[in-house]
Scaffold this motif. Structure first.
Motif, PDB file in Angstrom:
ATOM      1  N   GLN A   1       0.484   9.782   2.450  1.00  0.00           N
ATOM      2  CA  GLN A   1       1.720   9.196   2.966  1.00  0.00           C
ATOM      3  C   GLN A   1       1.753   7.679   2.769  1.00  0.00           C
ATOM      4  OE1 GLN A   1       4.173  11.216   3.820  1.00  0.00           O
ATOM      5  NE2 GLN A   1       2.760  12.906   3.445  1.00  0.00           N
ATOM      6  N   THR A   2       0.597   7.038   2.914  1.00  0.00           N
ATOM      7  CA  THR A   2       0.541   5.592   2.694  1.00  0.00           C
ATOM      8  C   THR A   2       0.803   5.264   1.232  1.00  0.00           C
ATOM      9  OG1 THR A   2      -1.041   5.351   4.501  1.00  0.00           O
ATOM     10  CG2 THR A   2      -0.892   3.527   2.951  1.00  0.00           C
ATOM     11  N   PHE A   3       0.302   6.112   0.325  1.00  0.00           N
ATOM     12  CA  PHE A   3       0.575   5.933  -1.101  1.00  0.00           C
ATOM     13  C   PHE A   3       2.075   5.981  -1.367  1.00  0.00           C
ATOM     14  CE2 PHE A   3       1.454   8.371  -5.054  1.00  0.00           C
ATOM     15  CZ  PHE A   3       1.176   7.366  -5.967  1.00  0.00           C
ATOM     16  N   LYS A   4       2.776   6.953  -0.780  1.00  0.00           N
ATOM     17  CA  LYS A   4       4.228   7.038  -0.955  1.00  0.00           C
ATOM     18  C   LYS A   4       4.909   5.804  -0.350  1.00  0.00           C
ATOM     19  CE  LYS A   4       4.118  12.071  -0.233  1.00  0.00           C
ATOM     20  NZ  LYS A   4       4.602  13.125   0.683  1.00  0.00           N
ATOM     21  N   PHE A   5       4.469   5.423   0.846  1.00  0.00           N
ATOM     22  CA  PHE A   5       5.025   4.274   1.563  1.00  0.00           C
ATOM     23  C   PHE A   5       4.946   3.014   0.703  1.00  0.00           C
ATOM     24  CE2 PHE A   5       4.450   0.838   4.780  1.00  0.00           C
ATOM     25  CZ  PHE A   5       5.575   1.045   5.558  1.00  0.00           C
ATOM     26  N   CYS A   6       3.783   2.805   0.072  1.00  0.00           N
ATOM     27  CA  CYS A   6       3.606   1.612  -0.761  1.00  0.00           C
ATOM     28  C   CYS A   6       4.361   1.736  -2.077  1.00  0.00           C
ATOM     29  CB  CYS A   6       2.119   1.386  -1.019  1.00  0.00           C
ATOM     30  SG  CYS A   6       1.181   0.946   0.457  1.00  0.00           S
ATOM     31  N   SER A   7       4.424   2.955  -2.633  1.00  0.00           N
ATOM     32  CA  SER A   7       5.144   3.154  -3.890  1.00  0.00           C
ATOM     33  C   SER A   7       6.613   2.785  -3.747  1.00  0.00           C
ATOM     34  CB  SER A   7       5.018   4.612  -4.342  1.00  0.00           C
ATOM     35  OG  SER A   7       3.675   4.948  -4.623  1.00  0.00           O
ATOM     36  N   LEU A   8       7.160   2.978  -2.555  1.00  0.00           N
ATOM     37  CA  LEU A   8       8.566   2.661  -2.303  1.00  0.00           C
ATOM     38  C   LEU A   8       8.791   1.189  -1.974  1.00  0.00           C
ATOM     39  CD1 LEU A   8       9.385   5.809  -0.163  1.00  0.00           C
ATOM     40  CD2 LEU A   8      10.513   5.233  -2.315  1.00  0.00           C
TER      41      LEU A   8
END
Length: 697
Positions: A476-483
């Motif tokens: 979820q943190t990966f998605k959060f940062c990707s956005l």
């Protein structure tokens, strides 16, 4: 160089030719003074003209602070620039091999090699001797500014020669440790000679050690910094993060920010959002503080669609029709099949779509016989349907036993053989394809229309903004940062860390899954602990207590078993909580079930789950109704902003803590004798918290 300086001092250089007369005369006088005093052997290469001006002005006025202020006014600098000390001192570094390096130039110059890693940094009286370490006091005006500052920002700059020396001066570390304001470390985007032996974590810890030494603390009870902003592209040139999680500091991985203006924007966003929250907390007004929570997948971006496209992009050469297979995977790799596969030793493929095994199963879906086996497993394994909530002990045990029986079946043998064959065939490319999947997500992740405008309006209304997501923190943190959300939203809070319960539940199940008789207390405790790891009533109760307390370490607060007592709750300010999500059962229902005034839930129907739980069925069943239902995020914005601005008495009352009963924990401690010691310690902490609240529950 000497000739160019002479031209500059004579006023003939283009840098000074067009200056106003008064400024020009003062500037030239300062340069001439400095030029006269500089030794003939002094190297002018890379000498800062600004330093030359201040040096010359100080020689004239014998007032270093006044010279700095004069230069500030001359250059129309709006910010105040102050020397950390007015005493004349130098830098000395003691290296690990016992050798000393004397002078800033020796530390900074890339042409000079350090004898070994720097062990400690010191202020010395002379670059010719390290025998005396002077007691250097901070400039009084610096201390004055530190005492009234609203935030501390450290960086950019050379670590050993520009950043750490500040904390060698008496008074700086004391104020830094004492103040409870936002404190941010802005890391250099590239490593250099001075940071070759450091990680971001060790840089932070080193500053903390020196600051605490000045504050006369042997060890800080809390980290020196509240935020770390880590810039720089991934690779050898970037300072590695190190053990960041251990520090319990808000860490922003900003590797995608490439230009200095963009870096400055990120710092400004982080500072302004942190200050607005701090100011809101300090207010003694009875007006509720608005906190807006948003679901990630489906609400803020179309992860399912992006996941299908990313998988299709990396399946080229593995399957005949990448798009069709990727779409098929979404329907196949879901519970209960993923639970069965997890019991067989695979990763949680429902959540970890960057796993190489996802690509293996994609390849197998095009083989008719293997596809038939997978679909039959999906159908036969469907022994529980909990709307994708994690199973109870009994249901998880049923899946485990079902899987154990499957191992000896011919179909399972054929499936495992096909998996091994596919892994062997594509072994050389699976990891690379997984990395390409992540890269595709990073490069193509986009927020839904209206998200940026909503964040801007929420910030203007002094609302705290958080992403609340279910699943695995790293994913979820990966998605959060990707956005690009770290610069727009306070934090990403993920269910898997709640109360530190997930690893305890996993160990509990592993130790009792093969028991002839499972004690009833074990099942009850497992069910209560596992409920924390999903968006449940228990999770939301804990989350609201953490958000209302606003201790500054939300992740640490979420991991802790601590809830607020009624007395502690009354000492906080009233809050107004809003949740925006696309799924009623997973995002809104458990929160609305808490019941206290001041909680609202808005549903958006722009995701693939729009047909799930229609409003008429919700009302007919007597379940708590969403505050509003909207087609997309953009349409909910006016209603949401109006709700958090309204002046009424809709303040949040304390939701009851949902904690396993102390007696239940004691019962399990008695029968579970071979648990991990860390597990025992944490269970006892949960038990102690339950006892602390027993009078009010």
């Amino acid at each position: 160089m000497r000739d160019e300086l002479r031209v500059l001092a004579n006023g003939e250089h283009h840098l000074v030719a067009n200056l106003p007369a008064n400024n020009k005369n003062e500037l030239l006088e300062a340069i001439k003074r400095a030029q006269y005093e500089l030794p003939a052997e002094f190297s002018l290469r890379e000498l800062s003209v600004g330093n030359l001006l201040i040096f010359g002005r100080t020689l004239k006025t014998n007032d270093f602070l006044g010279a700095v202020e004069w230069a500030r006014e001359l250059l129309s600098v709006r910010s105040h620039v102050l020397p950390v000390t007015e005493q004349c001192v130098h830098l000395g570094a003691l290296c690990a091999n016992g050798h000393w390096v004397l002078g800033q130039a020796a530390l900074t110059s890339e042409q000079l090699t350090l004898p070994s890693a720097v062990k400690s940094l010191h202020l010395i009286d002379s670059e010719n001797s390290y025998a005396f370490e002077p007691k250097v006091e901070a400039c009084p005006r610096v201390i004055e500014y530190l005492q009234k500052a609203e935030a501390f920002i450290v960086g950019f700059g050379s670590f050993l020669s520009s950043i750490l020396p500040h904390f060698l001066v008496r008074g700086i570390g004391r104020e830094f440790v004492r103040r409870t304001i936002p404190k941010m470390l802005v890391c250099n985007p590239t490593a250099d000679k001075e940071t070759a032996d450091f990680t971001v974590a060790t840089i932070t810890s080193t500053i903390n050690v020196y600051a605490c030494k000045d504050a006369r603390q042997s060890d800080a009870h809390s980290p020196a910094f509240t935020h770390i902003l880590h810039f720089g592209f991934s690779g050898e040139s970037r300072i590695p993060p190190g053990d960041i999680e251990h520090l319990k500091i808000r860490y922003l991985d900003l590797r995608a920010v490439a230009t200095f203006p963009a870096m400055a924007d990120e710092v400004c966003h982080t500072v302004s959002s942190s200050l607005s929250l701090a100011r809101v907390k300090e207010r003694k007004s009875v007006r509720p503080i608005p906190i807006v929570m948003l679901d990630l997948d489906g609400t803020l971006f179309d992860y399912t669609g992006l996941r299908i496209n990313a998988t299709a992009a990396v399946l080229d050469g593995m399957v005949h029709d990448p798009t069709a297979v990727s779409t098929d995977l979404v329907d196949v790799l879901r519970p209960p099949l993923t639970d069965v596969l997890a019991a067989l030793g695979f990763a949680d493929l429902r959540r970890q779509w960057d796993s190489p095994d996802v690509l293996v199963f994609a390849h197998l879906l095009e083989q008719p016989s293997i596809r038939e086996i997978l679909l039959s497993l999906l159908k036969a394994a469907d022994i529980h349907d909990k709307a994708e909530l994690d199973a109870t002990f009994a249901e998880k045990l049923a899946v485990y036993r079902y899987t154990a029986n499957l191992r000896s079946s011919p179909a399972m043998g054929e499936l495992l053989g096909a998996i091994a064959k596919a892994r062997s065939r594509f072994e050389s490319s699976l990891e690379k394809r997984s990395l390409e999947f992540r890269r595709f997500i990073t490069e193509n992740a986009k927020l839904v229309p209206g998200a940026i405008e909503l964040f801007s309006k929420l910030r203007a209304a002094n609302a705290g903004i958080y992403v609340v997501s279910e699943g695995d923190s790293s994913v979820q943190t990966f998605k959060f940062c990707s956005l690009g959300l770290p610069s727009l939203i306070e934090e990403c809070l993920v269910t898997d860390v709640t109360c530190g319960a997930a690893p305890i539940a996993a160990e509990l199940f592993d130790d009792f899954k093969d028991a002839a008789h499972v004690p009833a207390g074990v099942e009850r405790l497992f069910d209560q602990l596992s409920s924390y790891s999903v968006k449940s009533k228990a999770f939301y109760s804990k989350l609201i207590h953490v958000l209302v307390e606003q201790s500054g370490d939300l992740q640490g607060g979420l991991k802790s078993p601590r809830f607020l007592t009624e007395e502690e709750w009354q000492s906080t300010q009233p809050h107004f909580i809003v949740m925006v999500g696309d799924r009623y059962r997973k995002d809104l229902e458990p929160l609305l079930q808490l019941g206290p005034a001041g909680i609202e839930g808005y549903r958006v129907l722009s995701s693939r789950y729009s047909r799930e739980d229609p409003l008429d069925e919700i009302l007919a069943s007597g379940k708590p109704s969403p505050t509003g239902v909207f087609p997309d995020l953009r349409s909910v914005t006016p209603t949401l902003i109006a709700a958090i601005k309204k002046e009424d008495e809709s303040v949040l009352h304390r939701p009851l803590p949902i904690i396993p009963a102390p007696g239940l924990v004691a019962e399990v401690l008695d029968v579970w004798t071979d648990m991990n010691e860390d597990t025992r310690t944490h269970l006892k902490s949960i038990q102690s918290e339950g006892l602390r609240h027993a009078g009010g529950l």
